[in-house]
Design an enzyme around this catalytic site. Structure first.
Site, PDB file in Angstrom:
ATOM      1  N   LYS A 184       1.648   3.466 -11.583  1.00 16.20           N
ATOM      2  CA  LYS A 184       0.460   2.707 -11.195  1.00 16.20           C
ATOM      3  C   LYS A 184       0.029   1.728 -12.299  1.00 16.20           C
ATOM      4  O   LYS A 184      -0.547   0.672 -12.007  1.00 16.20           O
ATOM      5  CB  LYS A 184      -0.670   3.658 -10.806  1.00 16.20           C
ATOM      6  CG  LYS A 184      -0.379   4.424  -9.509  1.00 16.20           C
ATOM      7  CD  LYS A 184      -0.160   3.483  -8.312  1.00 16.20           C
ATOM      8  CE  LYS A 184      -0.033   4.210  -6.993  1.00 16.20           C
ATOM      9  NZ  LYS A 184       0.178   3.323  -5.838  1.00 16.20           N
ATOM     10  N   TYR A 243       3.291   9.176 -12.000  1.00 10.48           N
ATOM     11  CA  TYR A 243       2.305   8.396 -11.232  1.00 10.48           C
ATOM     12  C   TYR A 243       1.519   7.476 -12.175  1.00 10.48           C
ATOM     13  O   TYR A 243       1.287   6.309 -11.849  1.00 10.48           O
ATOM     14  CB  TYR A 243       1.383   9.366 -10.497  1.00 10.48           C
ATOM     15  CG  TYR A 243       0.523   8.745  -9.413  1.00 10.48           C
ATOM     16  CD1 TYR A 243       1.094   8.191  -8.268  1.00 10.48           C
ATOM     17  CD2 TYR A 243      -0.871   8.738  -9.512  1.00 10.48           C
ATOM     18  CE1 TYR A 243       0.303   7.654  -7.259  1.00 10.48           C
ATOM     19  CE2 TYR A 243      -1.670   8.203  -8.517  1.00 10.48           C
ATOM     20  CZ  TYR A 243      -1.077   7.662  -7.387  1.00 10.48           C
ATOM     21  OH  TYR A 243      -1.867   7.127  -6.393  1.00 10.48           O
ATOM     22  N   PRO A 300      -4.403  12.065   3.458  1.00 11.06           N
ATOM     23  CA  PRO A 300      -3.457  13.191   3.287  1.00 11.06           C
ATOM     24  C   PRO A 300      -2.830  13.276   1.893  1.00 11.06           C
ATOM     25  O   PRO A 300      -2.388  14.349   1.477  1.00 11.06           O
ATOM     26  CB  PRO A 300      -2.389  12.902   4.350  1.00 11.06           C
ATOM     27  CG  PRO A 300      -3.097  12.120   5.409  1.00 11.06           C
ATOM     28  CD  PRO A 300      -4.098  11.274   4.671  1.00 11.06           C
ATOM     29  N   GLN A 354     -16.222   6.412 -18.221  1.00 10.26           N
ATOM     30  CA  GLN A 354     -16.502   7.514 -19.165  1.00 10.26           C
ATOM     31  C   GLN A 354     -15.545   7.498 -20.344  1.00 10.26           C
ATOM     32  O   GLN A 354     -14.415   7.094 -20.225  1.00 10.26           O
ATOM     33  CB  GLN A 354     -16.392   8.841 -18.435  1.00 10.26           C
ATOM     34  CG  GLN A 354     -17.326   8.908 -17.232  1.00 10.26           C
ATOM     35  CD  GLN A 354     -17.065  10.093 -16.334  1.00 10.26           C
ATOM     36  OE1 GLN A 354     -17.856  11.003 -16.289  1.00 10.26           O
ATOM     37  NE2 GLN A 354     -15.951  10.060 -15.629  1.00 10.26           N
ATOM     38  N   ASN A 409       0.804  -1.221   0.000  1.00 14.98           N
ATOM     39  CA  ASN A 409       0.000   0.000   0.000  1.00 14.98           C
ATOM     40  C   ASN A 409       0.839   1.274   0.000  1.00 14.98           C
ATOM     41  O   ASN A 409       0.410   2.294  -0.530  1.00 14.98           O
ATOM     42  CB  ASN A 409      -0.919  -0.039   1.233  1.00 14.98           C
ATOM     43  CG  ASN A 409      -1.524   1.313   1.544  1.00 14.98           C
ATOM     44  OD1 ASN A 409      -2.449   1.759   0.873  1.00 14.98           O
ATOM     45  ND2 ASN A 409      -1.002   1.989   2.576  1.00 14.98           N
TER      46      ASN A 409
HETATM   47  N1  LIG Z   1      -5.960   8.585  -1.426  1.00 12.03           N
HETATM   48  C1  LIG Z   1      -6.138   8.515  -2.734  1.00 12.03           C
HETATM   49  O1  LIG Z   1      -6.811   9.348  -3.343  1.00 12.03           O
HETATM   50  C2  LIG Z   1      -5.535   7.369  -3.526  1.00 12.03           C
HETATM   51  C3  LIG Z   1      -6.083   7.080  -4.780  1.00 12.03           C
HETATM   52  C4  LIG Z   1      -5.517   6.031  -5.531  1.00 12.03           C
HETATM   53  C5  LIG Z   1      -4.454   5.314  -5.025  1.00 12.03           C
HETATM   54  N2  LIG Z   1      -3.947   5.629  -3.805  1.00 12.03           N
HETATM   55  C6  LIG Z   1      -2.808   4.832  -3.327  1.00 12.03           C
HETATM   56  O2  LIG Z   1      -3.095   4.330  -2.042  1.00 12.03           O
HETATM   57  C7  LIG Z   1      -1.885   4.110  -1.325  1.00 12.03           C
HETATM   58  C8  LIG Z   1      -1.999   4.735   0.067  1.00 12.03           C
HETATM   59  O3  LIG Z   1      -2.147   6.128  -0.089  1.00 12.03           O
HETATM   60  P1  LIG Z   1      -2.836   7.084   0.994  1.00 12.03           P
HETATM   61  O4  LIG Z   1      -3.890   7.815   0.275  1.00 12.03           O
HETATM   62  O5  LIG Z   1      -3.151   6.362   2.234  1.00 12.03           O
HETATM   63  O6  LIG Z   1      -1.608   8.101   1.211  1.00 12.03           O
HETATM   64  P2  LIG Z   1      -0.888   8.636   2.524  1.00 12.03           P
HETATM   65  O7  LIG Z   1       0.111   9.619   2.055  1.00 12.03           O
HETATM   66  O8  LIG Z   1      -1.894   9.070   3.524  1.00 12.03           O
HETATM   67  O9  LIG Z   1      -0.149   7.332   3.110  1.00 12.03           O
HETATM   68  C9  LIG Z   1       0.956   6.773   2.480  1.00 12.03           C
HETATM   69  C10 LIG Z   1       1.829   6.116   3.544  1.00 12.03           C
HETATM   70  O10 LIG Z   1       2.968   5.543   2.889  1.00 12.03           O
HETATM   71  C11 LIG Z   1       4.116   5.797   3.699  1.00 12.03           C
HETATM   72  N3  LIG Z   1       5.347   5.767   2.914  1.00 12.03           N
HETATM   73  C12 LIG Z   1       5.757   6.651   1.979  1.00 12.03           C
HETATM   74  N4  LIG Z   1       6.985   6.312   1.533  1.00 12.03           N
HETATM   75  C13 LIG Z   1       7.355   5.186   2.191  1.00 12.03           C
HETATM   76  C14 LIG Z   1       8.506   4.346   2.169  1.00 12.03           C
HETATM   77  N5  LIG Z   1       9.556   4.640   1.381  1.00 12.03           N
HETATM   78  N6  LIG Z   1       8.525   3.272   2.967  1.00 12.03           N
HETATM   79  C15 LIG Z   1       7.488   2.973   3.787  1.00 12.03           C
HETATM   80  N7  LIG Z   1       6.362   3.735   3.865  1.00 12.03           N
HETATM   81  C16 LIG Z   1       6.314   4.827   3.072  1.00 12.03           C
HETATM   82  C17 LIG Z   1       3.857   7.189   4.292  1.00 12.03           C
HETATM   83  O11 LIG Z   1       4.660   7.433   5.448  1.00 12.03           O
HETATM   84  C18 LIG Z   1       2.367   7.117   4.582  1.00 12.03           C
HETATM   85  O12 LIG Z   1       2.100   6.654   5.899  1.00 12.03           O
HETATM   86  C19 LIG Z   1      -0.768   4.711  -2.200  1.00 12.03           C
HETATM   87  O13 LIG Z   1      -0.128   3.679  -2.920  1.00 12.03           O
HETATM   88  C20 LIG Z   1      -1.525   5.628  -3.145  1.00 12.03           C
HETATM   89  O14 LIG Z   1      -0.842   5.826  -4.361  1.00 12.03           O
HETATM   90  C21 LIG Z   1      -4.458   6.631  -3.042  1.00 12.03           C
END
Ligand SMILES: NC(=O)c1ccc[n+]([C@@H]2O[C@H](COP(=O)([O-])OP(=O)(O)OC[C@H]3O[C@@H](n4cnc5c(N)ncnc54)[C@H](O)[C@@H]3O)[C@@H](O)[C@H]2O)c1
Length: 257
Positions: free
Chosen positions: A160, A156, A194, A257, A91
């Site tokens: 992804k 990105y 965040p 879409q 994740n």
């Molecule tokens: N929130 C969204 O809108 C969304 C949409 C699509 C995909 N995602 C994906 O979901 C996943 C989680 O994202 P989120 O929204 O919770 O973001 P977030 O920024 O709240 O959490 C990401 C976490 O990853 C940790 N992290 C970053 N670099 C790291 C590393 N090198 N080693 C270990 N941990 C590390 C951070 O400390 C953080 O706790 C990500 O892969 C993101 O790309 C999020």
């Protein structure tokens, strides 16, 4: 019995956002959880909150997903705490903003390193644990950005999309090897964590910034972490035992879409 009783789950990026939510939801359904994160204070706080409701269910582990040695140590600690590893949720990730003319070498490399290379390294190192604890499930968090493009999401989008296809390759290898280990990818749209704060700010901040994001989503709202969490719960459980090499879009309809 919970839906994931007996499951031993490693969640990377478990300090906050989606990873923390997955930890809470899986623990509530009976799983043991190892929350790993580079932000160890945040991971500890989340683990403590989970343990307050489900004593002894969660541990926090300091982990940089880009480093092989850090993966080895984290998996070993998780294995000791949970008595095995049967589910891996890849994740941890970062979002980056830039087009083909503005993206930097560093931005490109950091995105591939944290969002893609980490899953290659970590899943490879987790395979012996997963083989010892079948049935297993690998859940890779991609994004709708792995399926549809945006001019400002160059690195990105590429990262992804790689996660999406890498998940299928892992799934096919496991199936053809006769392992009871499944691998699927999950593709959320903008979800309230965040990671989207800088994009909301770019759109004017607050409600105005959020509205700009939701305009493109047929269901007209942001995702909530739990919307994605229910999919993770299903994929971690044996309810999804015939499901592998699939992609799950948690996207309010945006990719139609
Ligand atoms: N929130 C969204 O809108 C969304 C949409 C699509 C995909 N995602 C994906 O979901 C996943 C989680 O994202 P989120 O929204 O919770 O973001 P977030 O920024 O709240 O959490 C990401 C976490 O990853 C940790 N992290 C970053 N670099 C790291 C590393 N090198 N080693 C270990 N941990 C590390 C951070 O400390 C953080 O706790 C990500 O892969 C993101 O790309 C999020």
């Amino acid at each position: 019995m919970g839906r994931v009783s007996g499951k031993k789950v490693v969640i990377t990026g478990g300090a906050q956002g989606l990873g923390a939510c997955f930890g809470r939801m899986l623990a509530a359904e009976g799983a043991k959880i190892s929350l790993t994160d580079i932000n160890i204070d945040g991971a500890r706080e989340t683990a403590e909150a989970i343990n307050a409701d489900h004593a002894g269910a969660a541990i926090a582990i300091e982990h940089d997903v880009t480093k092989r040695a850090s993966w080895e140590a984290a998996l070993s600690e998780a294995n000791d705490f949970m008595g095995g590893v049967s589910v891996l949720v890849n994740n941890a990730g970062i979002g980056t903003w830039g087009n083909i003319e503005t993206e930097t070498d560093d931005g490109w490399r950091r995105t591939q390193e944290i969002d893609v290379d980490s899953i290659f390294i970590g899943t490879q190192l987790a395979m012996p644990y997963l083989k010892d604890n079948q049935p297993g499930s690998i859940i890779n968090i991609s994004s709708v950005a792995g399926l549809i493009a945006d001019g400002m999401m160059l690195s990105y989008n590429a990262a992804k999309a790689a996660v999406w296809m890498m998940s299928k390759s892992i799934a096919l290898h496991c199936a053809r090897s006769g392992y009871d280990i499944r691998c699927n990818s999950v593709h959320p749209v903008f979800t309230r964590t965040p990671i989207i704060d800088p994009i909301v700010e770019l759109g004017g901040g607050g409600e105005k910034g959020e509205k700009k994001l939701t305009r493109q989503i047929p269901l007209q709202r942001l995702g909530e972490p739990e919307d994605v969490g229910y999919c993770i719960l299903y994929l971690a459980s044996d309810e999804s035992r015939f499901v592998t090499a699939s992609e799950f879009k948690i996207d309010g309809g945006i990719t139609a879409q």
